[in-house]
Write a protein that holds these residues in place. Sequence first.
Motif, mmCIF file in Angstrom:
data_model
loop_
_atom_site.group_PDB
_atom_site.id
_atom_site.type_symbol
_atom_site.label_atom_id
_atom_site.label_comp_id
_atom_site.label_asym_id
_atom_site.label_seq_id
_atom_site.Cartn_x
_atom_site.Cartn_y
_atom_site.Cartn_z
ATOM 1 N N PRO A 51 32.311 63.477 8.560
ATOM 2 C CA PRO A 51 32.703 62.789 7.554
ATOM 3 C C PRO A 51 32.338 61.029 7.565
ATOM 4 O O PRO A 51 31.688 61.015 6.618
ATOM 5 C CB PRO A 51 34.100 62.953 7.725
ATOM 6 N N LEU A 52 31.961 60.315 8.541
ATOM 7 C CA LEU A 52 31.205 58.779 8.208
ATOM 8 C C LEU A 52 29.868 59.473 7.628
ATOM 9 O O LEU A 52 29.988 58.592 6.939
ATOM 10 C CB LEU A 52 31.344 58.984 9.864
ATOM 11 N N SER A 53 29.529 59.709 7.862
ATOM 12 C CA SER A 53 27.940 60.077 7.927
ATOM 13 C C SER A 53 27.805 60.635 6.389
ATOM 14 O O SER A 53 26.855 60.104 5.181
ATOM 15 C CB SER A 53 27.116 60.693 8.330
ATOM 16 N N ARG A 54 28.273 61.582 6.155
ATOM 17 C CA ARG A 54 28.819 62.082 4.419
ATOM 18 C C ARG A 54 29.118 60.694 3.720
ATOM 19 O O ARG A 54 28.658 60.396 2.351
ATOM 20 C CB ARG A 54 29.578 63.102 4.519
ATOM 21 N N ALA A 55 30.464 59.882 4.599
ATOM 22 C CA ALA A 55 30.377 58.982 3.115
ATOM 23 C C ALA A 55 29.515 57.828 2.838
ATOM 24 O O ALA A 55 29.560 57.111 1.825
ATOM 25 C CB ALA A 55 31.683 58.897 3.868
ATOM 26 N N GLU A 56 28.810 57.601 3.779
ATOM 27 C CA GLU A 56 28.001 56.304 3.739
ATOM 28 C C GLU A 56 26.332 56.362 2.291
ATOM 29 O O GLU A 56 26.811 55.129 1.445
ATOM 30 C CB GLU A 56 26.496 56.145 4.352
ATOM 31 N N ARG A 57 26.592 58.167 1.671
ATOM 32 C CA ARG A 57 26.142 58.547 0.849
ATOM 33 C C ARG A 57 26.555 58.173 -0.705
ATOM 34 O O ARG A 57 26.332 57.502 -1.423
ATOM 35 C CB ARG A 57 25.870 59.385 0.412
ATOM 36 N N TYR A 58 27.871 57.604 -0.271
ATOM 37 C CA TYR A 58 28.765 57.221 -1.707
ATOM 38 C C TYR A 58 29.127 55.827 -1.632
ATOM 39 O O TYR A 58 29.860 55.255 -2.568
ATOM 40 C CB TYR A 58 29.646 57.875 -1.725
ATOM 41 N N ASP A 59 28.610 55.019 -0.836
ATOM 42 C CA ASP A 59 28.673 53.569 -0.705
ATOM 43 C C ASP A 59 28.240 53.063 -1.839
ATOM 44 O O ASP A 59 27.108 53.041 -2.367
ATOM 45 C CB ASP A 59 28.401 52.561 0.713
ATOM 46 N N TRP A 60 28.908 51.843 -2.513
ATOM 47 C CA TRP A 60 29.007 51.412 -3.603
ATOM 48 C C TRP A 60 27.515 50.324 -3.694
ATOM 49 O O TRP A 60 26.679 50.643 -4.694
ATOM 50 C CB TRP A 60 29.289 50.389 -4.165
ATOM 51 N N ASP A 61 26.710 49.992 -2.427
ATOM 52 C CA ASP A 61 26.101 49.480 -2.952
ATOM 53 C C ASP A 61 24.560 50.827 -2.830
ATOM 54 O O ASP A 61 23.574 50.819 -3.689
ATOM 55 C CB ASP A 61 25.368 49.001 -1.878
ATOM 56 N N SER A 62 25.178 51.782 -2.481
ATOM 57 C CA SER A 62 23.674 52.670 -2.918
ATOM 58 C C SER A 62 24.420 53.778 -4.308
ATOM 59 O O SER A 62 22.770 52.596 -5.008
ATOM 60 C CB SER A 62 24.045 53.972 -1.936
ATOM 61 N N VAL A 63 25.168 53.335 -4.702
ATOM 62 C CA VAL A 63 25.645 54.253 -6.398
ATOM 63 C C VAL A 63 24.479 53.003 -6.781
ATOM 64 O O VAL A 63 24.022 53.484 -8.143
ATOM 65 C CB VAL A 63 26.614 54.269 -6.435
#
Length: 381
Positions: A353-365
């Motif tokens: 779950p932690l790795s999956r959540a990283e793709r939705y970090d606001w910096d990436s978005v």
Amino acid sequence: MRIAFLSNVVYPFVTGGAEKRIHEIGTRLAADGHEVTVYGRHFWDGPEVITHDGMTLRAVAPSAELYTDDRRSITEAIDFAARVARPLRRQLNQHKHDLVDVSAFPYFPIFSAALAGVGTDTPVVTTWHEVWRDYWEEYLGTLAPFGKAVERVTAHVPQYPVAVSGITADRLAGIGPTRESIEVVPNGIDVEQIRTAPRPAENERFDVLFAGRLIADKNVALLLEAFDAVAAEHDATLGIVGEGPELDRLKRQAQQLEHADRISFLGFLEEYEDVLGHMRAADAFASPSTREGFGITFAEAMAADCTVIAADHPESAADEVIGDAGYLVKPTADAVASALDRALAGERPSGDPLSRAERYDWDSVAQQAATVYERALAGKW
């Protein structure tokens, strides 16, 4: 880039998913040197034009009630759209903005942006959080044809459409632009904020948590039934965060359950970090919602390292958000109970779950949004 956002409500003066998205993307783009202006209603104290977190906030209408009988006010949306058109037109004629981004709902400001930009070649990017289609019948009843017509007409306005998920893009393609012309830029989370949110006191923690608006599509009634089936075996507790039209009915249902004393309705929590803290303290986050244009609470719960349980349903983007980092089950009490049983027994999903959540970090978005804006400006959509 000089970017203008149109949103009748402005975060943090009004809190909600669409306005928070604008704030998080806008502040990051401003920090990167872009010029960001948000046109909205005057919900803040002080002058009509202020600088806030590196962005210019420009009030083009006074504050107003957003809801009528628990539904978004149509007259408010039309009023804001009418008021924003002229000042935006003036700014575009003076070449003050390179691009305009408009939240699709409540639709009418998209027409304002399109009219304001006539003759200026200013791209209008639209952000679609949901596409309702047949849901209008449940939401508006006899007025559903009006809602459907406005949504469909809006989808055909010249625009550069962005959807927050693949399923929302697919729905949009069903009423307007081609699927190939729709970009997907997900909603986001602040991963670091979630991972450091203070947990509640030991006696205020819950083993299972739900957070969201209490409406029929969230299927909290189903969750209550499922939880009651496994509560005793795991000595578990359930916390329900949120308010909505289903609240009283759900409370009555909970009172009739065998393990009613293990269920707590926490209402709306004013502090966002309090919700995050409860997620960090819980073993499982369960939301068997059958209608999710994105599902931001799933991403938040994964960042909190909480086992997510969601409904596998064609009207929900939960499978896109969670992938193999949570449990996707049929929206039935038995299926949800089985998943709760596994999660409360300490079983974890195959994905992290932690790795999956990283793709939705606001910096990436924010980076994804900037790329989309650059493509619109270059005419390479």
